[in-house]
Scaffold this motif. Sequence first.
Motif, mmCIF file in Angstrom:
data_model
loop_
_atom_site.group_PDB
_atom_site.id
_atom_site.type_symbol
_atom_site.label_atom_id
_atom_site.label_comp_id
_atom_site.label_asym_id
_atom_site.label_seq_id
_atom_site.Cartn_x
_atom_site.Cartn_y
_atom_site.Cartn_z
ATOM 1 N N ARG A 69 0.900 -1.219 0.001
ATOM 2 C CA ARG A 69 0.063 0.055 -0.046
ATOM 3 C C ARG A 69 0.834 1.253 0.027
ATOM 4 O O ARG A 69 0.669 2.305 -0.821
ATOM 5 N N GLN A 70 1.909 1.139 0.787
ATOM 6 C CA GLN A 70 2.724 2.315 0.956
ATOM 7 C C GLN A 70 3.652 2.477 -0.255
ATOM 8 O O GLN A 70 3.817 3.689 -0.681
ATOM 9 N N LEU A 71 4.016 1.402 -0.887
ATOM 10 C CA LEU A 71 4.832 1.767 -1.983
ATOM 11 C C LEU A 71 4.068 2.126 -3.404
ATOM 12 O O LEU A 71 4.541 2.985 -3.948
ATOM 13 N N LYS A 72 2.775 1.822 -3.426
ATOM 14 C CA LYS A 72 1.860 2.032 -4.516
ATOM 15 C C LYS A 72 1.602 3.680 -4.303
ATOM 16 O O LYS A 72 1.431 4.302 -5.512
ATOM 17 N N LYS A 73 1.654 4.196 -2.934
ATOM 18 C CA LYS A 73 1.199 5.476 -2.922
ATOM 19 C C LYS A 73 2.274 6.203 -3.548
ATOM 20 O O LYS A 73 2.154 7.385 -3.977
ATOM 21 N N ARG A 74 3.461 5.699 -3.144
ATOM 22 C CA ARG A 74 4.596 6.754 -3.260
ATOM 23 C C ARG A 74 5.234 6.671 -4.757
ATOM 24 O O ARG A 74 5.958 7.406 -5.293
ATOM 25 N N PHE A 75 4.949 5.222 -5.214
ATOM 26 C CA PHE A 75 5.631 4.897 -6.498
ATOM 27 C C PHE A 75 4.910 4.072 -7.411
ATOM 28 O O PHE A 75 4.605 3.072 -7.416
ATOM 29 N N PRO A 76 3.459 4.970 -7.765
ATOM 30 C CA PRO A 76 2.526 4.354 -8.457
ATOM 31 C C PRO A 76 2.921 3.380 -9.613
ATOM 32 O O PRO A 76 2.007 2.499 -9.883
ATOM 33 N N SER A 77 4.007 3.676 -10.221
ATOM 34 C CA SER A 77 4.444 2.717 -11.387
ATOM 35 C C SER A 77 4.796 1.697 -11.107
ATOM 36 O O SER A 77 5.301 0.607 -12.075
ATOM 37 N N ILE A 78 5.467 1.272 -10.177
ATOM 38 C CA ILE A 78 6.225 0.146 -9.403
ATOM 39 C C ILE A 78 5.111 -1.143 -9.611
ATOM 40 O O ILE A 78 4.184 -1.041 -9.247
ATOM 41 N N LYS A 79 5.760 -2.363 -10.071
ATOM 42 C CA LYS A 79 4.966 -3.416 -10.242
ATOM 43 C C LYS A 79 5.393 -4.408 -9.017
ATOM 44 O O LYS A 79 6.660 -4.521 -8.539
ATOM 45 N N ILE A 80 4.335 -4.905 -7.980
ATOM 46 C CA ILE A 80 4.568 -5.659 -7.024
ATOM 47 C C ILE A 80 3.712 -6.954 -7.277
ATOM 48 O O ILE A 80 2.529 -6.765 -7.607
ATOM 49 N N LEU A 81 4.732 -8.032 -7.221
ATOM 50 C CA LEU A 81 4.353 -9.312 -7.003
ATOM 51 C C LEU A 81 4.305 -9.861 -5.695
ATOM 52 O O LEU A 81 5.148 -10.169 -5.036
ATOM 53 N N ILE A 82 3.018 -10.466 -5.160
ATOM 54 C CA ILE A 82 2.846 -11.159 -3.845
ATOM 55 C C ILE A 82 3.370 -12.735 -4.111
ATOM 56 O O ILE A 82 2.750 -13.331 -4.947
ATOM 57 N N LEU A 83 4.307 -13.070 -3.281
ATOM 58 C CA LEU A 83 4.823 -14.386 -3.154
ATOM 59 C C LEU A 83 4.641 -14.890 -1.908
ATOM 60 O O LEU A 83 5.326 -14.694 -0.885
ATOM 61 N N SER A 84 3.584 -15.790 -1.709
ATOM 62 C CA SER A 84 3.046 -16.161 -0.509
ATOM 63 C C SER A 84 2.907 -17.551 -0.204
ATOM 64 O O SER A 84 2.581 -18.542 -1.116
ATOM 65 N N PHE A 93 -7.541 -11.043 -2.461
ATOM 66 C CA PHE A 93 -8.410 -9.977 -2.694
ATOM 67 C C PHE A 93 -7.704 -8.515 -2.015
ATOM 68 O O PHE A 93 -7.830 -7.586 -2.663
ATOM 69 N N GLU A 94 -7.344 -8.809 -0.987
ATOM 70 C CA GLU A 94 -6.730 -7.543 -0.120
ATOM 71 C C GLU A 94 -5.574 -7.003 -0.736
ATOM 72 O O GLU A 94 -5.285 -5.940 -0.958
ATOM 73 N N THR A 95 -4.535 -8.015 -1.357
ATOM 74 C CA THR A 95 -3.448 -7.810 -1.914
ATOM 75 C C THR A 95 -3.755 -7.116 -3.072
ATOM 76 O O THR A 95 -3.015 -6.012 -3.648
ATOM 77 N N LEU A 96 -4.638 -7.516 -4.171
ATOM 78 C CA LEU A 96 -4.824 -6.787 -5.335
ATOM 79 C C LEU A 96 -5.496 -5.380 -5.016
ATOM 80 O O LEU A 96 -5.366 -4.620 -5.896
ATOM 81 N N GLN A 97 -6.489 -5.418 -4.313
ATOM 82 C CA GLN A 97 -7.054 -4.056 -3.670
ATOM 83 C C GLN A 97 -5.871 -3.035 -3.353
ATOM 84 O O GLN A 97 -5.654 -1.822 -3.491
ATOM 85 N N ALA A 98 -4.902 -3.661 -2.443
ATOM 86 C CA ALA A 98 -3.568 -2.655 -2.165
ATOM 87 C C ALA A 98 -2.910 -2.194 -3.142
ATOM 88 O O ALA A 98 -1.824 -1.264 -3.106
ATOM 89 N N GLY A 99 -2.995 -2.833 -4.528
ATOM 90 C CA GLY A 99 -2.194 -2.285 -5.757
ATOM 91 C C GLY A 99 -1.159 -3.351 -6.211
ATOM 92 O O GLY A 99 -0.622 -3.059 -7.201
ATOM 93 N N ALA A 100 -1.310 -4.411 -5.651
ATOM 94 C CA ALA A 100 -0.348 -5.600 -6.361
ATOM 95 C C ALA A 100 -0.568 -6.030 -7.726
ATOM 96 O O ALA A 100 -1.795 -5.938 -8.016
ATOM 97 N N SER A 101 0.183 -6.315 -8.574
ATOM 98 C CA SER A 101 0.054 -6.638 -9.994
ATOM 99 C C SER A 101 -0.346 -8.249 -10.113
ATOM 100 O O SER A 101 -0.603 -8.449 -11.054
ATOM 101 N N GLY A 102 0.214 -8.894 -8.952
ATOM 102 C CA GLY A 102 -0.263 -10.375 -9.133
ATOM 103 C C GLY A 102 0.060 -11.047 -7.539
ATOM 104 O O GLY A 102 0.599 -10.466 -6.906
ATOM 105 N N TYR A 103 -0.443 -12.425 -7.598
ATOM 106 C CA TYR A 103 -0.219 -12.958 -6.343
ATOM 107 C C TYR A 103 0.267 -14.534 -7.020
ATOM 108 O O TYR A 103 -0.477 -15.180 -7.788
ATOM 109 N N LEU A 104 1.269 -14.937 -6.298
ATOM 110 C CA LEU A 104 1.565 -16.329 -6.671
ATOM 111 C C LEU A 104 1.831 -17.221 -5.380
ATOM 112 O O LEU A 104 2.354 -16.723 -4.178
ATOM 113 N N ILE A 105 1.294 -18.508 -5.435
ATOM 114 C CA ILE A 105 1.837 -19.375 -4.246
ATOM 115 C C ILE A 105 3.019 -19.831 -4.203
ATOM 116 O O ILE A 105 3.531 -19.999 -5.572
ATOM 117 N N LYS A 106 3.777 -19.881 -3.122
ATOM 118 C CA LYS A 106 5.159 -20.141 -3.124
ATOM 119 C C LYS A 106 5.527 -21.553 -3.694
ATOM 120 O O LYS A 106 6.646 -21.927 -4.257
#
Length: 220
Positions: A69-84, A93-106
């Motif tokens: 959330r903080q990164l997308k506010k400060r750097f809107p163009s950055i791409k973030i992939l959640i790896l969890s 759902f929460e991470t996509l709403q936060a601005g993540a570009s994707g979500y991968l299972i480890k």
Amino acid sequence: MDKIKVLIADDHTIVRKGLCSLLSEENDIEVVGEAENGREAIKKVEQLKPDVVLMDITMPELNGMDATRQLKKRFPSIKILILSMHANNEYVFETLQAGASGYLIKRSAPTDLIKAIHVAYRGESFLSPSISKKVIENYIHQKQDSFSEPMGLDKLTEREREVLQLIAEGNPNREISQRLFISTKTVEAHRVKIQRKLQLRGTAELTKYAIVKGLVELDI
């Protein structure tokens, strides 16, 4: 050919090193840095200007969701992939709403990770194949199904979520005030607001709540 600059944020050293080794085999990808918590990830993004961040969710000091959330506010163009490790639909759902570009299972295949980095770099979205079709469809259409019920964390401000995580990690008010550059009275005021909003009492209940919601994890 310009390489895709990647930052890896994960509190497990062996995971970071494994990802570095995997990505080093790709001719068009370069790992420019590592971070072991969300707060360090934000600093590294400021310093290194990566194109894509691989972000774990459960990390100390500042979790991956709030760091996103903080990164997308400060750097809107950055791409973030959640790896969890979490395949929970709530997290997706929460991470996509936060601005993540994707979500991968480890446990995803290495080829999925490589593909996700390229997809995110192009400005598109990627979800791990193991994520159910229902999650994808409901996110796209913004339907508030049972899977997307609020986690309760949406009741808290960004600062309150930071304080909650630090409380759950066992930090006293003085330590929290030093880390966040606020007074101990302000920390206590945040604690009172958090307990009221979440209808919880005491550190034990706050800690249990933070564990259930994935803000912190138990050391086993």
